[in-house]
Every structure is written in structure tokens, then in C-alpha cells.
Design a protein around this motif. Structure first.
Motif: not given
Ligand code: 5AD
Ligand code: SF4
Length: 460
Positions: A141-167
Motif C-alpha cells: 500500500k505504501k508503494i502503490t498509494e501514498e500514505g502512512k500505515w500505522f498498525d499496532v493495536w491488539n497487542i495480545d495478538g494471535e499466533i501466526w504460522e507459515g511466513v517466509p524466513i531468511k535465517r
């Protein structure tokens, strides 16, 4: 009940990664990582996503088109440092349009977000510790639209799996098994920045470790703020996880960080005692040796209980070694309390002591406590503790001379390519002259001398 981010959401992020890749931007990135191993592991995931988007790693910040600050809040000086760096980057942004991303623990602190909004307009994207997986969407969104992306709420969050990783490391792989902390030690900001404890499912962790073994990793480091309160299922705890990982073929060394003394139960000690691969050096954060200070830190154990735990582990796990974290100058700490800390350090005979001067963290209970200690006294105590700990580490190293140690050969020494370097099962660095074909193998060496940072060995 812990929620796992639905597969479709992760798939959506893969679509964003593909869309960015298809733009063919040929951009470079640089990740500035502060803080603990959990943060380092998060950065490996950020790097994994950026690589999947077709970006390459820049060797310095000034060469980068995308800069990510993965921040740490644990002590105050880190904050000054990161704001200084953000300031330096402003000019680079004006000159070459660098995209600046702010992530990690600090991005969960309200006063930091306020400060960024008010005075650091160069920040384009801000995300927290629980929603790293959404980074591709924000960046697209930053690259294709102009604007800022602030996304921080909900700190208790969830577990997420399967994102790529570069060790980052080719021999030892970090595996985060849980996130968050429920302990609320009164000095600590972590429960506020990483939310409540949530454990990954055992099958997801085991699958990751098996994959690592297939990739050729011999060593895993299991990470969490409080690993021994890991709960993969109602009937599956940290002892079960350690025992299952111990069975995975190819993994020769299992380390974990950090356990909490109050949750270190017999079942975990028994698994360590009977396991073939669990490293016999245990990081057991003490924080203070005074029962009074421990109480006001809300640590949940006394000096005596800590020492009993050490004795119990030593009785069941011969050859075990301990490392620890200690905070000096906590509010209300008297000379007598500090002497108690020195006493525990002497009695336990730690392999290594990580020492910290107490630093006030906004919003914690200790911030409002009476009896804050003047800086001169804090530093004077710090020096005394350091002197004691350094002397003990030195003495401890001497004990190795003449012994035969099993080590995993990690590679060439950074300063001399003729010399190979490896680690003992107690995590001591050993340098020795040997053939490069030994790299990646487990071998025995004789320790011939000790130096400040390492032991010197010879092949036998
Ligand atoms: N001040 C100083 N040290 C701290 N730590 C955590 N919070 C603080 C603080 N406010 C130390 C603890 C912890 C380590 C990671 O950082 O010793 O174990
Ligand atoms: Fe902080 Fe205590 Fe949790 Fe460790 S156990 S992260 S020191 S609150």
C-alpha cells in the motif's frame, strides 16, 4: 483459547509479496535489529518476506531503499539510540526516497507512537510485534498509494504460522515457541509490548524443527519470554516439547531461553537429565539475590528457593552450568540487598552473568516505587558485581584446562582463517587449529589454555 491467524490471511500476504515482486523494483533493504533473540528471530521473518518480494539485502543503511528498525524497549538507552538513527535517516529519505519502517517492542508503546506521529514524519510504516505477518500488505500500500500505515493495536495478538524466513545463522536456528509474558515483573516492559502468553501448537514447532534438520541445521534455540510456561495443549507442556524435539534425528544441540525460576518444574529437569541433546548450560535469570527485592520485583521466588532450585538441578544433571541475568539498583535496593546478590553469584558460580543497571520503564509498577537509587550508587554496584563475575568466569575457564571436550565445529575464526571455532556443550567458545573439513562436525578436542573470551584447544 489462542487463535491462529487463518491460512487465508497468510495466503493473502503471499499474494501481496508476489504483487510487489511483479513490480520488479530491484530495491534493497536493511534491517536494524535491537534487543533479544526473539527480536532477531522476528527480523529473520521480516528479511524472509522482503526476500520473497524480490528485494536484496544492502550491506549498509545508506545503500538501502527500505530500512526497517526492529526495536527493543527493555532499557531506556535503546530509545535514545533509535530516535537518533531515525533523525540521521531523514536526509537519506529526502535524497533517495528511502521507505522507513518502525517495528518491534517500542512500536507498542503509546508515548513512542505519539513521538513518531508528532516529530518523526519520515516514518512511513509502523507495525507491532503481533502483526509482522501483515508487513507485505502495508508495504504494498505504501508503494502503490501514498500514505502512512500505522498498525499496532491488539497487542495480545494471535499466533501466526507459515511466513517466509531468511535465517541469519547457518548452523544454529532460532525457533520461537511462544510469545508474550504474563508475569508482570515490576521493572519489565515486555508484558505491555508483547502482550499475553501464547504458545504455538506442538505440531507446528516440531514440523519447523524437522525442516531445519533436513536443511542441515544441527542446533536449535527454542525461544520465548518464559519458555517453561509453554502450553501447546491442555496436556502438553515444555517438558513434552523438549522430549519430542530431543527425538528429532539430526538435531544434536537443543538450547532454550529463557526459563523462569518459579516455573522450572521437576518434569523439565528430568527431561534435561535424561536427554541426549539438550545443552547442559541453563540460563536462569536471577535478577536479584535479595528476597525482599525479589518480592518487590514480583518474581515469585526467594533467594533460598532459587538456590534450592540450582541445587536440585545440579543433583539431577551433573556437569550442568548456569548463566544468569541480574539487575542492579532496583528501587529500594540497600547495600545489604546487594550483598545478597553477590552472595548468590558466589554460591552458584555462574558461567556467565549478564548484568544490567536498572532502567525506569514508563507504565511499569516499579516506575512509581519509592527509593529510586542514585546513578553513582547503581554504577558503583555494577562495577563491583562485574569484578566478581569476571573473576569467577576466569576461574571457571581454568577448570577446563587439560580436559577433553566435545564441540560442534562452527567455522573459521573471524580474525584468523587458519583457526577453527566451535562451542562446548556448556556453550564455551573453543578455538583450535584444524582442517576445514571438520566444519559442521562434532569432534573432541583437548583444552590447552584459556583466554579472556575463549578456550584454546587442540585436536586429538
Ligand atoms: N532495567 C534493567 N534491566 C532490565 N531487564 C528487564 N527490564 C529491565 C529494566 N527495566 C533485564 C532483565 C532481563 C533482561 C533481558 O533484561 O535482567 O532478564
Ligand atoms: Fe519481563 Fe519478567 Fe516477563 Fe521476563 S518474565 S519478560 S522479566 S515480565
Amino acid at each position: 483459547m489462542i487463535n491462529t491467524v487463518p491460512k487465508e490471511e497468510i495466503e493473502k500476504q503471499y499474494e501481496y509479496m508476489k504483487k510487489i515482486k511483479d513490480l520488479g523494483l530491484e530495491k534493497t533493504y536493511f534491517i536494524y535489529t535491537m534487543g533479544c533473540k526473539l527480536n532477531e528471530n522476528d527480523s529473520e521473518k521480516i528479511a524472509g518476506m522482503l526476500t520473497e518480494m524480490g528485494f536484496t539485502e544492502a550491506s549498509t543503511v545508506s545503500d538501502a531503499d527500505i530500512v526497517v528498525y526492529n526495536t527493543c524497549s527493555i532499557r531506556e538507552n535503546a530509545e535514545e539510540k533509535v530516535f537518533g538513527k531515525l533523525g540521521e535517516l531523514k536526509k537519506q529519505k529526502e535524497e533517495r526516497g528511502t521507505i522507513i519502517c518502525f517495528a518491534g517492542c517500542m512500536s507498542q508503546e503509546p508515548h513512542v507512537i505519539e513521538k513518531i506521529k508528532k516529530s518523526y514524519s519520515q516514518v512511513d510504516i509502523l507495525f507491532g510485534t503481533h502483526n509482522i505477518y501483515k508487513f507485505p500488505e502495508m508495504l504494498y500500500k505504501k508503494i502503490t498509494e501514498e500514505g502512512k500505515w500505522f498498525d499496532v493495536w491488539n497487542i495480545d495478538g494471535e499466533i501466526w504460522e507459515g511466513v517466509p524466513i531468511k535465517r541469519a545463522d547457518k548452523k544454529s536456528a532460532s525457533v520461537t515457541i511462544m510469545n508474550g509474558c504474563n508475569n508482570f515483573c515490576t521493572y519489565c516492559i515486555v508484558p505491555y509490548t508483547r502482550g499475553r502468553e501464547r504458545s504455538r501448537k506442538p505440531e507446528d514447532i516440531i514440523e519447523e524443527v524437522k525442516g531445519l534438520a533436513e536443511e542441515g541445521y544441527r542446533e536449535v534455540m527454542l525461544l520465548g519470554q518464559n519458555v517453561n510456561s509453554y502450553k501447546g495443549r491442555e496436556d502438553y507442556n515444555f517438558a513434552n516439547l523438549l522430549s519430542d524435539i530431543d527425538q528429532i534425528p539430526g538435531i544434536d544441540i537443543i538450547r532454550f531461553m529463557s526459563p523462569h525460576p518459579k516455573d522450572f518444574k521437576d518434569d523439565v529437569i528430568d527431561v534435561i537429565a535424561s536427554s541426549k541433546h539438550i545443552c547442559k548450560v541453563i540460563h536462569l535469570p536471577l535478577q536479584s539475590g535479595s528476597s525482599k527485592v525479589l518480592k518487590s520485583m514480583n518474581r515469585g521466588y526467594t533467594k533460598e528457593q532459587y538456590l534450592e532450585l540450582v541445587d536440585k538441578i545440579r543433583a539431577k544433571v551433573p556437569d550442568v552450568a548456569f548463566t544468569t541475568d541480574i539487575i542492579v539498583g532496583f528501587p529500594g535496593e540497600t547495600e545489604e540487598d546487594f550483598e545478597d546478590t553477590l552472595d548468590v553469584v558466589r554460591r552458584v558460580d555462574f558461567e556467565q552473568v549478564f548484568m544490567f543497571i536498572y532502567s525506569v520503564r514508563k507504565g511499569t509498577r516499579a516506575e512509581k516505587m519509592e527509593g529510586h537509587i542514585p546513578e553513582e550508587i547503581k554504577s558503583e554496584r555494577f562495577s563491583r558485581l562485574k569484578e566478581l563475575a569476571d573473576g569467577m568466569v576466569d576461574e571457571g575457564n581454568k577448570k577446563y584446562i587439560g580436559t577433553i571436550q566435545k564441540i560442534l565445529v562452527e567455522g573459521e575464526s573471524k580474525t584468523n582463517s587458519e583457526v577453527l571455532t566451535g562451542r562446548t556443550t556448556t556453550n564455551k567458545i573453543v578455538n583450535f587449529v584444524g582442517d576445514k573439513s571438520l566444519i559442521g562436525k562434532e569432534i573432541e578436542v583437548r583444552i590447552v589454555s584459556q583466554h579472556v573470551w575463549y578456550l584454546k584447544g587442540e585436536t586429538i
